[in-house]
Design a protein around this motif. Structure first.
Motif, mmCIF file in Angstrom:
data_model
loop_
_atom_site.group_PDB
_atom_site.id
_atom_site.type_symbol
_atom_site.label_atom_id
_atom_site.label_comp_id
_atom_site.label_asym_id
_atom_site.label_seq_id
_atom_site.Cartn_x
_atom_site.Cartn_y
_atom_site.Cartn_z
ATOM 1 N N VAL A 1 -13.263 -28.469 -7.257
ATOM 2 C CA VAL A 1 -14.088 -27.514 -8.014
ATOM 3 C C VAL A 1 -15.560 -27.648 -7.623
ATOM 4 N N LEU A 2 -16.052 -28.874 -7.557
ATOM 5 C CA LEU A 2 -17.450 -29.084 -7.171
ATOM 6 C C LEU A 2 -17.706 -28.629 -5.732
ATOM 7 N N LEU A 3 -16.755 -28.898 -4.836
ATOM 8 C CA LEU A 3 -16.915 -28.473 -3.444
ATOM 9 C C LEU A 3 -16.928 -26.946 -3.352
ATOM 10 N N GLY A 4 -16.031 -26.290 -4.100
ATOM 11 C CA GLY A 4 -16.023 -24.832 -4.101
ATOM 12 C C GLY A 4 -17.323 -24.252 -4.622
ATOM 13 N N GLY A 5 -17.871 -24.858 -5.678
ATOM 14 C CA GLY A 5 -19.156 -24.402 -6.198
ATOM 15 C C GLY A 5 -20.276 -24.575 -5.187
ATOM 16 N N LEU A 6 -20.251 -25.691 -4.460
ATOM 17 C CA LEU A 6 -21.263 -25.928 -3.426
ATOM 18 C C LEU A 6 -21.179 -24.869 -2.335
#
Length: 317
Positions: A291-296
């Motif tokens: 999720v954090l990688l997708g947001g980045l």
């Protein structure tokens, strides 16, 4: 311009900070035992005590969040106790497959979709326009997994039954040491991904070109005696690129976060397949990391699109 870009970067950082707070409170503050969620139902009490210590669950909430945020900024996305590996390492090992799929798919759908959209816009109502709209309709009507299964049946199963192999069934091969094998395994995934998305870009290009080609400056360019090719590509296409850049940035960011359907159909062990496995196994650290990688990826893609606006549109500058 620099102030504009700095403002966009600051806004992107704020979005990532908000996302990190949402993820932290969802997984670590919501009702339930975070250590049990991370370790799974089969963890022993000794393991749970060790995990609570590692996560710092005995500290105040704000200290836990600051520790979580500090680790995320430095690339520490946690530890997957089910896989017994750091989450960042698991994601990093899956990124080449996803990057290869996305880069190749983007090049194919741009090479197919934009020319079809321009052709339709230059000949509205003619046979070429009808053919282009037919391609758009077919591309938008077929779900990605249907195209994937059809491609496997037509280009893998049928040739194999005839005694030869046209394309492999799936799987990912590294780019090195053999780029030809790498591309051979990705031709069907690239085509499947590109056909549906190319239809979207063909429709968007057609709509924007029809609107732009009716503007006064286009008529002025034609009145000056410029060739139709220069009018279309130098004047018309430049104004069309702005909405295309917006769409492209969003699509690339979402796919980099995990092209789940394509990876599942063709057995590509990318980030999307990792996310599916994590959800099925309730592996919370991996879910958080994806999720954090997708947001980045989404934030970075939007910043790049904003830079493209500055380069393409003088009004932004």
């Amino acid at each position: 311009m620099i102030r504009y870009l700095l403002g966009r970067v600051a806004f992107g950082a704020l979005i990532l900070l908000t996302l990190s707070m949402f993820v932290f409170f969802l997984f670590f503050v919501a009702p339930g035992d975070p250590a049990r969620m991370v370790a799974g139902d089969k963890a022993t009490e000794t393991q749970l005590i060790q995990i609570r210590t590692n996560l710092g669950l005995d500290r105040p909430i704000h200290e836990q969040y600051l520790s979580f945020l500090g680790k995320a900024v430095t690339g520490d996305l946690g530890f997957s106790y089910r896989n017994q590996q750091p989450v960042a390492k698991l994601i990093f090992n899956r990124l080449p497959a996803t990057l290869s799929l996305v880069v190749g798919g983007v090049l194919v759908w741009l090479a197919v979709g934009i020319p079809i959209g321009i052709m339709s816009a230059r000949h509205p109502g003619a046979v070429r326009d009808r053919l282009g709209q037919g391609f758009i309709l077919i591309g938008l009507s077929f779900p990605t997994f249907v195209l994937g299964m059809m491609s496997l049946y037509l280009f893998y199963f049928l040739p194999r039954q005839s005694g030869f192999m046209l394309f492999p069934a799936g799987g990912f091969k590294p780019f090195l040491p053999n780029p030809a094998i790498w591309a051979w395994h990705l031709i069907l995934p690239w085509t499947t991904l590109a056909l549906t998305t190319a239809a979207v870009y063909a429709r968007l290009t057609r709509g924007q070109m029809l609107e732009v080609m009716g503007e006064d400056y286009i008529r002025t360019a034609r009145a000056k005696g410029l060739s139709e090719r220069k009018v279309v590509w130098k004047h018309g296409m430049r104004a069309t690129l702005t909405p295309l850049a917006t769409q492209l940035g969003a699509d690339i960011a979402l796919l980099l976060g995990g092209a789940i359907v394509i990876e599942q159909v063709y057995g590509l062990q990318g980030v999307g397949a990792l996310a599916v496995q994590a959800v099925a196994n309730q592996d919370r650290p991996i879910i958080i990391g994806v999720v954090l990688l997708g947001g980045l990826f989404i934030v970075v893609a939007n910043i790049i699109v904003d830079i493209a606006y500055v380069l393409l549109d003088p009004r932004v500058r």
